[in-house]
Design a protein around this motif. Structure first.
Motif, short mmCIF file in Angstrom:
data_model
loop_
_atom_site.label_atom_id
_atom_site.label_comp_id
_atom_site.label_asym_id
_atom_site.label_seq_id
_atom_site.Cartn_x
_atom_site.Cartn_y
_atom_site.Cartn_z
N GLN A 48 -40.38 -65.81 -79.39
CA GLN A 48 -39.76 -64.76 -78.58
C GLN A 48 -40.45 -63.43 -78.83
O GLN A 48 -40.87 -63.14 -79.95
N GLU A 49 -40.56 -62.63 -77.79
CA GLU A 49 -41.17 -61.31 -77.94
C GLU A 49 -40.25 -60.39 -78.73
O GLU A 49 -39.04 -60.34 -78.49
N ARG A 50 -40.83 -59.69 -79.69
CA ARG A 50 -40.09 -58.74 -80.51
C ARG A 50 -40.96 -57.49 -80.70
O ARG A 50 -42.19 -57.58 -80.70
N PRO A 51 -40.35 -56.32 -80.89
CA PRO A 51 -41.12 -55.11 -81.17
C PRO A 51 -41.51 -55.03 -82.64
O PRO A 51 -40.70 -55.29 -83.52
N GLY A 52 -42.77 -54.70 -82.90
CA GLY A 52 -43.25 -54.56 -84.26
C GLY A 52 -43.45 -53.10 -84.62
O GLY A 52 -42.74 -52.21 -84.13
N LYS A 53 -44.45 -52.85 -85.45
CA LYS A 53 -44.74 -51.48 -85.87
C LYS A 53 -45.07 -50.62 -84.67
O LYS A 53 -45.82 -51.03 -83.78
N ASN A 54 -44.46 -49.43 -84.61
CA ASN A 54 -44.63 -48.49 -83.50
C ASN A 54 -44.19 -49.08 -82.16
O ASN A 54 -44.63 -48.63 -81.09
N GLY A 55 -43.33 -50.10 -82.22
CA GLY A 55 -42.80 -50.70 -81.00
C GLY A 55 -43.74 -51.66 -80.30
O GLY A 55 -43.44 -52.13 -79.21
N LYS A 56 -44.90 -51.96 -80.90
CA LYS A 56 -45.85 -52.89 -80.28
C LYS A 56 -45.24 -54.29 -80.21
O LYS A 56 -44.73 -54.82 -81.19
N ILE A 57 -45.30 -54.90 -79.03
CA ILE A 57 -44.66 -56.20 -78.81
C ILE A 57 -45.54 -57.35 -79.31
O ILE A 57 -46.75 -57.37 -79.07
N PHE A 58 -44.92 -58.29 -80.00
CA PHE A 58 -45.61 -59.51 -80.44
C PHE A 58 -44.64 -60.68 -80.31
O PHE A 58 -43.45 -60.48 -80.04
N LYS A 59 -45.14 -61.89 -80.48
CA LYS A 59 -44.28 -63.07 -80.40
C LYS A 59 -43.96 -63.58 -81.79
O LYS A 59 -44.85 -64.01 -82.53
N LEU A 117 -36.09 -57.20 -84.13
CA LEU A 117 -34.95 -57.50 -83.27
C LEU A 117 -35.40 -57.67 -81.82
O LEU A 117 -36.59 -57.73 -81.54
N LEU A 118 -34.45 -57.75 -80.91
CA LEU A 118 -34.78 -57.98 -79.51
C LEU A 118 -35.41 -56.77 -78.84
O LEU A 118 -35.07 -55.63 -79.15
N VAL A 119 -36.30 -57.05 -77.89
CA VAL A 119 -36.98 -55.98 -77.16
C VAL A 119 -35.97 -55.12 -76.41
O VAL A 119 -36.11 -53.89 -76.33
N LYS A 120 -34.93 -55.73 -75.88
CA LYS A 120 -33.95 -54.98 -75.08
C LYS A 120 -33.17 -53.95 -75.90
O LYS A 120 -32.55 -53.06 -75.34
N TYR A 121 -33.24 -54.07 -77.23
CA TYR A 121 -32.54 -53.09 -78.07
C TYR A 121 -33.29 -51.76 -78.15
O TYR A 121 -32.70 -50.75 -78.56
N LEU A 122 -34.56 -51.75 -77.79
CA LEU A 122 -35.37 -50.54 -77.96
C LEU A 122 -34.74 -49.31 -77.30
O LEU A 122 -34.76 -48.22 -77.86
#
Length: 206
Positions: A48-59, A117-122
């Motif tokens: 699942q896609e998740r935000p990493g450091k500085n919000g960069k998306i990864f799986k 956490l989930l991308v939609k939480y950003l």
């Protein structure tokens, strides 16, 4: 703190995750096969896609602990109904987190940091809560060893930001040791009566 944060922490992540993947390769393969059959054809891995450091998306990669069973209308059944006995064991022992060692080795994650956490939480974080993305997310973290799923979202984010501000080798050692204790005693896996954690809907304005 800066030499550790900017260099040594990543060096430790690469060495530890790479070594763990080699040592655990056979057990990981066995769990993969076990889950493949237990999940009734739904596969052994969850991506699942998740935000990493500085919000960069990864799986992010985890072991899949639920089937993909659906009701007569084609909707997925509730999590509690899809969570298998094998899945419960894998989750209660935190084995489901082990595939994330690959994410750590690649550099998407760290061994220790705020959970991804989930991308939609950003869009739901306050500016202060969003600071949790100033460091790489981790397999375990300060919030996980201080309540995990038995504390409120607001408290989790407060602990995440505290970690960002106090990141050090000593703190990471404390997190690792406490994580081992909690895994052995299977503490704070889920809130009472819930198969999975509740959704974060955003903090109430003050």
């Amino acid at each position: 703190m800066k030499p550790y944060k900017n260099f040594f922490k990543r060096a430790i992540d690469i060495t530890a995750s790479g070594g763990a993947l080699l040592v655990l390769s056979i057990p990981l393969a066995a769990v993969t096969a076990w889950l493949h059959f237990a999940n009734k054809g739904a596969g052994a891995f969850f991506k699942q896609e998740r935000p990493g450091k500085n919000g960069k998306i990864f799986k992010v990669v985890k072991f899949k602990t639920m089937t993909d069973e659906r009701d007569t209308e084609g909707k997925l059944l509730p999590d509690a109904q899809r969570l298998t006995k094998v899945g419960k064991f894998v989750r209660s022992t935190s084995i489901d987190e082990l595939p994330q060692l690959w994410n750590v080795f690649k550099g998407d994650m760290s061994l220790i940091g705020p959970r991804p956490l989930l991308v939609k939480y950003l869009s739901r974080y306050t500016p202060e809560q969003a600071r949790r993305h100033e460091v790489r997310p981790g397999i375990t973290g300060w919030a996980q060893v201080n309540g995990r799923n038995n504390i409120s979202w607001e408290k989790k984010f407060e602990l995440d930001v505290y970690y960002v501000d106090h990141l050090s080798f000593a703190m990471d050692c404390k997190v690792i040791l406490t994580t081992i204790k909690k895994v052995l005693f299977r503490e704070d896996i889920n809130k009472e009566g819930e198969a999975t954690t509740t959704e974060f809907l955003g903090s109430d304005p003050k």
